[in-house]
Every structure is written in C-alpha cells, then in structure tokens.
Write a protein that holds these residues in place. Structure first.
Motif, PDB file in Angstrom:
ATOM      1  N   ASP A 111      -2.083   6.613   2.049  1.00  0.00           N
ATOM      2  CA  ASP A 111      -3.176   7.573   1.855  1.00  0.00           C
ATOM      3  C   ASP A 111      -2.837   8.659   0.831  1.00  0.00           C
ATOM      4  O   ASP A 111      -3.682   9.499   0.513  1.00  0.00           O
ATOM      5  CB  ASP A 111      -3.584   8.201   3.188  1.00  0.00           C
ATOM      6  CG  ASP A 111      -2.459   9.012   3.829  1.00  0.00           C
ATOM      7  OD1 ASP A 111      -1.391   9.165   3.207  1.00  0.00           O
ATOM      8  OD2 ASP A 111      -2.650   9.473   4.969  1.00  0.00           O
ATOM      9  N   LYS A 161       0.840  -1.193   0.000  1.00  0.00           N
ATOM     10  CA  LYS A 161       0.000   0.000   0.000  1.00  0.00           C
ATOM     11  C   LYS A 161       0.872   1.239   0.000  1.00  0.00           C
ATOM     12  O   LYS A 161       0.591   2.215  -0.692  1.00  0.00           O
ATOM     13  CB  LYS A 161      -0.946  -0.031   1.196  1.00  0.00           C
ATOM     14  CG  LYS A 161      -2.021  -1.116   1.090  1.00  0.00           C
ATOM     15  CD  LYS A 161      -2.996  -1.047   2.257  1.00  0.00           C
ATOM     16  CE  LYS A 161      -4.087  -2.088   2.117  1.00  0.00           C
ATOM     17  NZ  LYS A 161      -5.052  -2.052   3.254  1.00  0.00           N
ATOM     18  N   ASP A 162       1.928   1.233   0.820  1.00  0.00           N
ATOM     19  CA  ASP A 162       2.949   2.267   0.705  1.00  0.00           C
ATOM     20  C   ASP A 162       3.805   1.927  -0.513  1.00  0.00           C
ATOM     21  O   ASP A 162       4.036   0.754  -0.810  1.00  0.00           O
ATOM     22  CB  ASP A 162       3.831   2.303   1.945  1.00  0.00           C
ATOM     23  CG  ASP A 162       3.118   2.894   3.150  1.00  0.00           C
ATOM     24  OD1 ASP A 162       1.920   3.220   3.028  1.00  0.00           O
ATOM     25  OD2 ASP A 162       3.757   3.010   4.207  1.00  0.00           O
ATOM     26  N   SER A 199      -1.196  11.292   1.010  1.00  0.00           N
ATOM     27  CA  SER A 199      -1.307  12.662   1.516  1.00  0.00           C
ATOM     28  C   SER A 199      -0.010  13.446   1.409  1.00  0.00           C
ATOM     29  O   SER A 199      -0.006  14.666   1.533  1.00  0.00           O
ATOM     30  CB  SER A 199      -1.759  12.630   2.978  1.00  0.00           C
ATOM     31  OG  SER A 199      -0.816  11.924   3.771  1.00  0.00           O
ATOM     32  N   GLN A 251      -3.938   7.214  -6.027  1.00  0.00           N
ATOM     33  CA  GLN A 251      -3.404   7.286  -4.663  1.00  0.00           C
ATOM     34  C   GLN A 251      -2.940   8.697  -4.328  1.00  0.00           C
ATOM     35  O   GLN A 251      -3.053   9.150  -3.192  1.00  0.00           O
ATOM     36  CB  GLN A 251      -2.232   6.301  -4.528  1.00  0.00           C
ATOM     37  CG  GLN A 251      -1.593   6.255  -3.143  1.00  0.00           C
ATOM     38  CD  GLN A 251      -0.454   5.247  -3.088  1.00  0.00           C
ATOM     39  OE1 GLN A 251      -0.288   4.431  -3.984  1.00  0.00           O
ATOM     40  NE2 GLN A 251       0.338   5.298  -2.031  1.00  0.00           N
TER      41      GLN A 251
END
Length: 455
Positions: free
Chosen positions: A83, A37-38, A85, A260
């Motif tokens: 996330d 995910k990262d 961000s 993403q």
C-alpha cells in the motif's frame, strides 16, 4: 528520493523520460524481478570512481589520495509494503561475517568485489551480493540500485545545503569532518564526510549506519519541501544528478514504484539494522580480523516483524558461534554493571536494583556517552555470563570488550531489564493458521523527526 520527486513534482511524463534516459541498467538480479506487490530494493553505495570522473571532481570528494574500490560499504534494503504507506530501511553492516557462495566466509562488503573481479563485471558483482543477502535475510530482493561516491556528491550538490544536528562536536581527520554540536548546514563535500565517518563514534561502523539512515531521512524531508518541488529548474537539476549517478536492474519501473509511494511522508520512513550479537576480533589465516557477528537465530523473527507476519519455525539450526554454544552461567555467579547511555534519568540505578532483585551481583551504576542501541559488553571467554544477562535484556546487542565484568550500556532504544520468565508467561498466543509460527515482536526501528539529533 526520485520516486517522491516524480510523483509529487508535476510534469510526470517529462520528468520520467528525462530521468530514465540517464540511468545505467545492468542484469543485477539472479532470478530477475519477482514483481511482488511488496518490494525490497537493495541500495548499495561503494567507493568506485566512474571512468569519466575528472581530477577536479575527485578533489571535491576529498578522497583523491586513494584509488577507490568496489567494496560495498553501504548496504540498505528498503522494504515497501504494497500500500506504499511506509518504508523501512534495513541496514546491513559492511563487516557482517557471512557465507558468500563460492568463496566461503568473509565480510559482506566483499561479495560484490568477488563477483565483479571473477569475470562477472558489475552484473556479476550485483548478482553475488544479492544472492548473499537473500541467503542471509530470507528476503527476496526485487530491485538493485548502486551509487558511487561521486554520484552521492552530485546529488547533494544539486539538492543544496542539508541541515543535520549532532549531539556532540566531531573532528575526524580520517573522513575530513569537523562540525560543532547542534545544527549545521552541510555542502556536498561535508555531507559526504558526514556519512563516511566511523572513527571517533561510540559504535564505530554501527553509528555510521545510523548517520546514513538519518541523512536519507533528512534528504527525503528536504526534497518534499516547496523549495524543491515548486522550483522547476532545481527539480530538473536534482533528477539529472540522480539519474546520471545510479546503476539499476533493468526491471526497475520508476513510475510503478512512484505511484505505489505517492502517499509516503518522511515521518513514515523507519530505520533499523539486522540483529547482531557482537563485534569480536577473530583470527583468519593468522591475521586478526574485526567482524560483526550476525544473530542468525534472531533473523527470522526480525524479518517477520518488519514484514508484519508471524515467525516460521526454523527449518535448520543456525550456524553455531562461540556465544551460541556457551552454557548459560547461573545468575548468582554473574556480576553486572549498568551504565546509562540513554536520554532518561535514573535508569542505570533502577535497572541495577532490578537485576539485584533477580539474583545478579551488581556493580556501581554510572553514566556514559549517549548511544542508540542498548549493548551488553563482556570480556572474551565470559560468553556464559553474557548469555545470562542477555536473557533479561531482549533485543540488546552483544559485544566483546575490554571490561572486567559484564557491562550493560542502556541506549535510547528504551530496552530495560525484564523478567524472561514473566515475558514467556505473558506472551500472546501464536497466530492461527500455522501451528509452528510464533508472533514476531516489533523490530526496533527509528523514525527521525524534524530537528532530531544523533551522534
């Protein structure tokens, strides 16, 4: 840049198909994509000349007098949290002295060449470089992106003039850059010279990495401007330039990454460099070689701080170095001089007073050229003295230099003299869960605000 363009520029399906059709894919990862995910994306820039480059194109680069090469002089890991961000660009100095599997100790920028020239081609070069960097940092590289000098030129040429700001004027014949202090608008040839300059900069190659981090941040900001996103012709031109200029692993899914990163803004793009302890000159096979000595002991904590996790206890001691093996000198035997290379007034004098209070002998405080990284310079053979001072400046770089005593050059990173004993007493308790883990201090990172100036 293309991730931002695809997800914010409209016509997503059309732009995506147009983009992916121009990319060159290679089998670049030793174990394939991990689909974490990262994401950790290795960006590589080198001096190779594409086979279809014309003499006119090479003349535009201003590098037609040399034949190019595959040494990867620019290496940046872009870490993207799940996330989306933020993004952290982690630069790896090209002269980092590292273990290259199968080839022993050498500079990091040689790994791609070794893998490529020993029967592996571009894929072999990429795999050996990725393996070397994974061994060095402990990070898993999920994706690989490579661009040539000509590719860089074409991208900037399509994007249009890029504004940069310098603290001091520069005139470097080696990179053919001649710019005044203050703001300048660079065309593609000047931009290439700007990111290649290392001669005449206070910290040489280390400042060149700052140049590259800064330039990427400026370009991201320009791409997000209405002049690019709301201009279909320019948007298509930039996408075509990027796709025809890069080489990636076959598992890189642009749409997934673009999605993403859909909320990423230029202000959330941070830059940092792996920890180092100095830039000594060593002797290899009878020849003097200037290297960047990586602080392997600090690497786990540095990476943990980037990832926002705790630092695991080391499973094995780091490779020894002259600095690591030195005995710490008693404070009273060490003379240290502090110079102000920051953007704050009076800090050289205040840090000198602080060090005197700790028992150091002190020289006359002074000032020097502005620099980003606080650096402890010391004469060769005085590693013990440097180690004593370094305990009071956590996070500072170390460097062998032609100085008579240990000299601390304060940078704009804000590092100041602190009592290491007080720091140990005031340290927060380790995070619960792993009793061997310790909290990771925040890695020194920089976010380049609009209008920021650099060396």
């Amino acid at each position: 840049m293309v991730l931002i363009l695809l997800v914010t520029g409209g016509y997503v399906v059309y732009n995506y198909q147009r983009f992916v059709n121009g990319i060159t894919h290679i089998d670049a990862l030793p174990g394939g994509s991990t689909n974490n995910k990262d994401q950790n994306i290795l960006l590589v820039g080198d001096d190779h000349r594409p086979d279809n480059a014309t003499p006119e194109q090479l003349a535009q680069l201003g590098t037609q007098d040399d034949g190019g090469g595959t040494s990867t002089d620019t290496m940046i890991i872009v870490h993207l949290p799940a996330d989306g961000s933020s993004a952290t660009m982690i630069s790896l100095p090209r002269d980092s002295w590292v273990d290259i599997p199968g080839f022993g100790k050498d500079k990091l920028n040689a790994a791609f060449t070794y893998g490529s020239e020993n029967g592996g081609g571009d894929a072999g070069g990429a795999k050996l470089l990725v393996t070397t960097i994974q061994n060095l940092t402990g990070l898993t590289i999920d994706h690989f992106v490579r661009v040539s000098l000509l590719g860089f030129y074409n991208v900037v040429n399509a994007l249009g003039p890029v504004q940069v700001c310098l603290n001091e004027a520069v005139n470097d014949p080696f990179s053919a850059i001649n710019l005044p202090a203050g703001v300048s608008s660079l065309d593609a040839s000047q931009a290439l010279s700007f990111v290649r300059q290392r001669h005449g900069l206070p910290n040489g190659d280390l400042d060149r990495e700052v140049r590259q981090q800064y330039f990427l941040s400026v370009e991201a900001r320009q791409i997000l401007s209405a002049g690019t996103l709301l201009n279909p012709a320019k948007l298509a031109s930039v996408l075509d330039a990027i796709s025809s200029s890069i080489e990636t692993d076959s598992g890189l899914n642009i749409i997934d990454l673009a999605t993403q990163m859909r909320n990423l803004s230029p202000d959330k793009i941070r830059s940092t460099t792996i920890p180092i302890v100095g830039t000594p000159t060593i002797t290899v096979d009878g020849n003097d070689v200037s290297i960047v000595q990586v602080d392997t002991a600090a690497m786990p904590g540095f990476i943990a701080s980037v990832l926002g996790t705790s630092t695991p206890a080391p499973s094995a001691p780091p490779s020894p170095s002259v600095y690591d093996s030195a005995t710490v000198s008693p404070v009273g035997e060490v003379t240290v001089t502090v110079l102000n290379g920051s953007d704050s007034d009076g800090v050289a004098a205040s840090n000198t007073d602080t060090l005197g209070g700790f028992g150091f002998k002190t020289g006359t405080p002074g000032s020097t050229d502005t620099q980003t990284t606080t650096t402890i310079q010391y004469p060769a053979g005085n590693e013990g003295h440097a180690k004593a001072v370094a305990a009071y400046f956590p996070g500072a770089a170390l460097e062998v230099a032609s100085v008579s005593d240990v000299t601390v050059i304060l940078g704009t990173d804000g590092i100041q003299a602190t009592d290491p004993n007080a720091a140990a007493t005031d340290a927060p308790a380790p995070a619960t869960g792993d009793p061997t883990a310790t909290p990771a201090p925040a890695a020194p990172t920089t976010s380049y605000a609009k209008g920021a100036c650099i060396n």
